[in-house]
Design a protein around this motif. Structure first.
Motif, PDB file in Angstrom:
ATOM      1  N   LYS A  71       0.825  -1.206   0.000  1.00 56.17           N
ATOM      2  CA  LYS A  71       0.000   0.000   0.000  1.00 56.17           C
ATOM      3  C   LYS A  71       0.865   1.265   0.000  1.00 56.17           C
ATOM      4  N   ALA A  72       1.989   1.184   0.677  1.00 57.94           N
ATOM      5  CA  ALA A  72       2.837   2.369   0.804  1.00 57.94           C
ATOM      6  C   ALA A  72       3.656   2.632  -0.459  1.00 57.94           C
ATOM      7  N   SER A  73       3.840   1.598  -1.288  1.00 62.76           N
ATOM      8  CA  SER A  73       4.788   1.790  -2.397  1.00 62.76           C
ATOM      9  C   SER A  73       4.272   1.321  -3.753  1.00 62.76           C
ATOM     10  N   PHE A  74       2.984   0.924  -3.837  1.00 65.39           N
ATOM     11  CA  PHE A  74       2.561   0.242  -5.061  1.00 65.39           C
ATOM     12  C   PHE A  74       2.636   1.116  -6.309  1.00 65.39           C
ATOM     13  N   THR A  75       2.372   2.423  -6.186  1.00 67.24           N
ATOM     14  CA  THR A  75       2.415   3.283  -7.373  1.00 67.24           C
ATOM     15  C   THR A  75       3.829   3.294  -7.958  1.00 67.24           C
ATOM     16  N   ALA A  76       4.802   3.540  -7.100  1.00 73.49           N
ATOM     17  CA  ALA A  76       6.192   3.606  -7.568  1.00 73.49           C
ATOM     18  C   ALA A  76       6.659   2.241  -8.065  1.00 73.49           C
ATOM     19  N   VAL A  77       6.295   1.192  -7.339  1.00 71.56           N
ATOM     20  CA  VAL A  77       6.730  -0.152  -7.731  1.00 71.56           C
ATOM     21  C   VAL A  77       6.105  -0.531  -9.074  1.00 71.56           C
ATOM     22  N   ALA A  78       4.834  -0.176  -9.244  1.00 68.94           N
ATOM     23  CA  ALA A  78       4.164  -0.496 -10.505  1.00 68.94           C
ATOM     24  C   ALA A  78       4.824   0.251 -11.664  1.00 68.94           C
ATOM     25  N   LEU A  79       5.171   1.515 -11.455  1.00 67.10           N
ATOM     26  CA  LEU A  79       5.837   2.295 -12.510  1.00 67.10           C
ATOM     27  C   LEU A  79       7.193   1.703 -12.857  1.00 67.10           C
ATOM     28  N   ILE A  80       7.933   1.301 -11.815  1.00 64.25           N
ATOM     29  CA  ILE A  80       9.253   0.706 -12.060  1.00 64.25           C
ATOM     30  C   ILE A  80       9.096  -0.634 -12.784  1.00 64.25           C
ATOM     31  N   ALA A  81       8.059  -1.378 -12.430  1.00 60.58           N
ATOM     32  CA  ALA A  81       7.811  -2.664 -13.108  1.00 60.58           C
ATOM     33  C   ALA A  81       7.507  -2.445 -14.585  1.00 60.58           C
ATOM     34  N   VAL A  82       6.692  -1.442 -14.863  1.00 57.92           N
ATOM     35  CA  VAL A  82       6.365  -1.135 -16.264  1.00 57.92           C
ATOM     36  C   VAL A  82       7.638  -0.728 -17.012  1.00 57.92           C
ATOM     37  N   ALA A  83       8.422   0.132 -16.353  1.00 57.41           N
ATOM     38  CA  ALA A  83       9.683   0.565 -16.976  1.00 57.41           C
ATOM     39  C   ALA A  83      10.607  -0.635 -17.191  1.00 57.41           C
ATOM     40  N   GLY A  84      10.665  -1.508 -16.190  1.00 62.16           N
ATOM     41  CA  GLY A  84      11.518  -2.705 -16.299  1.00 62.16           C
ATOM     42  C   GLY A  84      11.091  -3.620 -17.425  1.00 62.16           C
ATOM     43  N   PHE A  85       9.814  -3.624 -17.705  1.00 57.54           N
ATOM     44  CA  PHE A  85       9.284  -4.435 -18.808  1.00 57.54           C
ATOM     45  C   PHE A  85       9.635  -3.790 -20.162  1.00 57.54           C
TER      46      PHE A  85
ATOM     47  N   VAL B 206       9.967  -9.170  -0.998  1.00 53.02           N
ATOM     48  CA  VAL B 206       8.846  -9.774  -1.748  1.00 53.02           C
ATOM     49  C   VAL B 206       8.441  -8.869  -2.919  1.00 53.02           C
ATOM     50  N   LEU B 207       8.468  -7.560  -2.687  1.00 53.73           N
ATOM     51  CA  LEU B 207       8.045  -6.644  -3.754  1.00 53.73           C
ATOM     52  C   LEU B 207       9.099  -6.480  -4.850  1.00 53.73           C
ATOM     53  N   ILE B 208      10.299  -6.968  -4.594  1.00 52.30           N
ATOM     54  CA  ILE B 208      11.298  -6.960  -5.679  1.00 52.30           C
ATOM     55  C   ILE B 208      10.910  -8.012  -6.721  1.00 52.30           C
ATOM     56  N   LEU B 209      10.234  -9.050  -6.250  1.00 49.04           N
ATOM     57  CA  LEU B 209       9.915 -10.176  -7.143  1.00 49.04           C
ATOM     58  C   LEU B 209       9.036  -9.792  -8.336  1.00 49.04           C
ATOM     59  N   PRO B 210       7.904  -9.103  -8.149  1.00 44.39           N
ATOM     60  CA  PRO B 210       7.090  -8.774  -9.332  1.00 44.39           C
ATOM     61  C   PRO B 210       7.814  -7.895 -10.341  1.00 44.39           C
ATOM     62  N   VAL B 211       8.653  -6.993  -9.822  1.00 42.55           N
ATOM     63  CA  VAL B 211       9.401  -6.132 -10.751  1.00 42.55           C
ATOM     64  C   VAL B 211      10.415  -6.978 -11.521  1.00 42.55           C
ATOM     65  N   THR B 212      11.052  -7.898 -10.813  1.00 37.41           N
ATOM     66  CA  THR B 212      12.005  -8.800 -11.478  1.00 37.41           C
ATOM     67  C   THR B 212      11.287  -9.615 -12.554  1.00 37.41           C
ATOM     68  N   LEU B 213      10.096 -10.041 -12.222  1.00 40.87           N
ATOM     69  CA  LEU B 213       9.289 -10.810 -13.172  1.00 40.87           C
ATOM     70  C   LEU B 213       8.996  -9.973 -14.418  1.00 40.87           C
ATOM     71  N   ALA B 214       8.670  -8.679 -14.194  1.00 43.61           N
ATOM     72  CA  ALA B 214       8.385  -7.785 -15.321  1.00 43.61           C
ATOM     73  C   ALA B 214       9.626  -7.618 -16.185  1.00 43.61           C
ATOM     74  N   VAL B 215      10.782  -7.475 -15.542  1.00 45.08           N
ATOM     75  CA  VAL B 215      12.037  -7.338 -16.292  1.00 45.08           C
ATOM     76  C   VAL B 215      12.294  -8.620 -17.094  1.00 45.08           C
TER      77      VAL B 215
ATOM     78  N   ARG C 298      20.501 -10.610 -12.368  1.00 41.50           N
ATOM     79  CA  ARG C 298      21.377  -9.526 -11.917  1.00 41.50           C
ATOM     80  C   ARG C 298      20.538  -8.344 -11.423  1.00 41.50           C
ATOM     81  N   PHE C 299      19.449  -8.090 -12.150  1.00 40.67           N
ATOM     82  CA  PHE C 299      18.558  -7.005 -11.721  1.00 40.67           C
ATOM     83  C   PHE C 299      18.022  -7.292 -10.310  1.00 40.67           C
ATOM     84  N   ALA C 300      17.596  -8.529 -10.096  1.00 36.37           N
ATOM     85  CA  ALA C 300      17.044  -8.900  -8.780  1.00 36.37           C
ATOM     86  C   ALA C 300      18.092  -8.710  -7.681  1.00 36.37           C
ATOM     87  N   LEU C 301      19.313  -9.169  -7.956  1.00 36.79           N
ATOM     88  CA  LEU C 301      20.372  -9.046  -6.955  1.00 36.79           C
ATOM     89  C   LEU C 301      20.762  -7.580  -6.720  1.00 36.79           C
ATOM     90  N   ALA C 302      20.833  -6.827  -7.820  1.00 42.01           N
ATOM     91  CA  ALA C 302      21.193  -5.413  -7.697  1.00 42.01           C
ATOM     92  C   ALA C 302      20.136  -4.656  -6.895  1.00 42.01           C
TER      93      ALA C 302
END
Lengths: 220, 301
Positions: free
Chosen positions: A11-25, A108-117, A144-148
């Motif tokens: 809830k505290a970070s979903f907007t930013a995380v979603a944007l980063i996920a889209v960018a990562g994709f 845990v929230l790194i995972l969906p972004v990694t998935l998008a990448v 590497r993205f996930a680890l970074a």
């Protein structure tokens, strides 16, 4: 308990995380597109130029990983800072355990972004006919993205968890190091202290090394 | 007597201006203990020390038998705390805040929480950063009550709330205590509010506990006396003289404020050649003010 903390972090970070996920994709798709690998007629391009274009776009992965780590760590602690950590400190769990829960929720929230990448990388390299001698590194880039992101998150999480005084102390130390480096450079002594420091942090074998160097989706 | 909160020789210093000195606080188990004191007297600091949110320089603290700060997290499984300032996560809705809080507390009463939501008129889907001050206060109280705590620590729980909300909050506390028999430790500078609900009272002033007595003895023991022809040196008194002033508009008549008054003590005045004209009960606020006056400039009879 962990699920509740994950939900709070989301809830505290979903907007930013979603944007980063889209960018990562999008980044791997753009990288391949811009370099011309996806275009049928490859003769018009010089392979070196194409690889340079892919590598140049690859630096965006670094930026996204750092942004993700920073976003997650800041959002993990900002509300607690506002309330002087009173709520967290009055929960019936040991403090180390609570910190672990908060840290785990960010991981845990790194995972969906990694998935998008990973998805972006897979789509980007799917269907392109790579010239002989070139290989795609979609899985490697994704890992590497996930680890970074994890390294960036861990480092900034530790800083963000501290008080304003701690943050000021760290910032003050960095400014002091920079100022001393500049002064020494001006009198011709100890040139490159800052450079040496940066090399020591990012280039020598260590966790931060993962953030440095080229990120190439397609290479030799 | 068992104590829900017990401190011995507690000492704490904040900077150079504030010091909490050798505090021996005893909150009887099952009591509703009103913790009174003017702003800046050390009420919140004492509460934070007792809850392990601050570290004392010396002294011991036990809350529900748990040594503080070593066993703070175990203690919080049995303690509901409503702090002076709201501290909840602003991105959550009321319902999410309940779920989050409930996930941590082993005795969480989900049905009770839903019932209190209705009682307090809180909308479950409202985000916390959209709540008014009164709604925030009610939500904090709801969270503390639905934990089913053995001890409820309330730090100025009704400060800044309108009378209707204040009444709702106090009613919820009274109802909870009557059902559960829990101990309540409530700090406030709203003396009248505590007068109605507390059975013990502790008074802080300038970092010191100046009184700790059952409410009835505090209220009944403090009287305003109208005395005529009292000598300047009044000898050994059977009560504690808190204040002695000349009465307006009547020569030779004085107003005495005393503590520890018993009806049989009127004989004392006959013994010193004075006439006791009137005995007036003081309410808690008047008694509180007089007590602070005494604590700050002790008088001798």
């Amino acid at each position: 308990m962990f699920r509740a903390v994950c939900r709070l972090q989301w809830k505290a970070s979903f907007t930013a995380v979603a944007l980063i996920a889209v960018a990562g994709f999008i980044v791997p798709l753009l990288a391949v597109q811009r370099a011309g690998f996806a275009v049928g007629d490859r003769r018009a391009w010089d392979l070196v130029t194409m690889l340079a274009a892919v590598e140049s776009a690859g630096s965006l992965f670094q930026i996204l990983a750092i942004m993700l780590g920073l976003t997650l760590s800041v959002s993990a602690w900002s509300a607690d800072h506002q309330g002087d950590h009173v709520y967290a400190l009055t929960l019936p769990v040991p403090r180390w355990y609570y910190v672990l829960l908060r840290f785990g929720a960010g991981v845990v929230l790194i995972l969906p972004v990694t998935l998008a990448v990973g998805l972006g990388c897979a789509l980007a390299i799917q269907g392109i006919d790579l010239p002989a001698g070139l290989r795609s590194y979609g899985t490697a880039i994704t890992l590497r993205f996930a680890l970074a992101a994890l390294v960036a998150y861990a480092a900034t999480f530790a800083l963000a968890a501290g008080t304003k005084r701690t943050a000021a102390l760290i910032l003050g130390s960095l400014v002091a190091v920079f100022a001393i480096s500049e002064l020494l450079a001006m009198v011709g002594v100890g040139q490159g202290l800052l450079t040496t420091l940066m090399v020591g942090i990012f280039a020598r074998p260590g966790p931060f090394e993962i953030l440095a160097g080229p990120w190439t989706l397609i290479g030799v | 007597m068992n104590y829900a909160i017990e401190t011995t020789g507690l000492h704490y210093r904040a900077g150079t201006t504030f010091e909490l000195g050798d505090l021996d606080l005893r909150v009887p188990t099952g009591s509703i203990y009103g913790f009174l004191g003017p702003n800046g007297s050390g009420k919140t600091t004492t509460i934070r020390l007792c809850l392990g949110l601050l570290r004392a320089a010396r002294g011991t603290i036990r809350v529900l038998g748990h040594a503080i700060p070593a066993e703070t997290h175990r203690m919080f499984a049995r303690v509901g705390y409503v702090p002076e300032r709201p501290h909840l996560y602003p991105t959550l809705t009321v319902r999410e805040a309940l779920d989050y809080h409930g996930a941590f507390h082993p005795r969480w009463d989900a049905a009770g929480a839903t019932g209190l939501l209705r009682t307090f008129g809180l909308a479950a889907d409202t985000r916390i950063n959209r709540l008014s001050k009164g709604e925030n206060g009610k939500l904090l109280m709801l969270l503390a009550l639905a934990q089913r705590p053995d001890l409820l620590v309330l730090d100025e729980p009704t400060d800044g709330l309108d009378p209707v909300v204040r009444r709702d909050v106090l009613m919820a506390v009274i109802e909870f205590v009557s059902e559960s028999g829990a101990t309540v430790f409530v700090s406030s500078h709203l003396v009248h509010e505590l007068e109605r609900i507390c059975d013990w009272v502790g008074v802080m002033d300038r970092g010191r506990l100046v009184a700790e007595v059952p409410m009835h003895s505090f209220k009944n023991g403090i009287k305003r006396l109208r005395v005529r022809n009292a000598p300047a040196q009044a000898g050994d008194m059977p009560f504690v003289l808190l204040a002695r002033e000349r009465a307006d508009g009547a020569s030779g008549t004085e107003v005495w404020v005393v503590r520890g008054w018993q009806p049989t003590m009127h004989q004392y005045f006959e013994g010193i050649g004075a006439v006791l004209q009137d005995v007036v009960d003081l309410d808690l606020e008047e008694g509180f003010v007089e007590l602070l006056r005494t604590a700050r400039s002790p008088r001798e009879g």
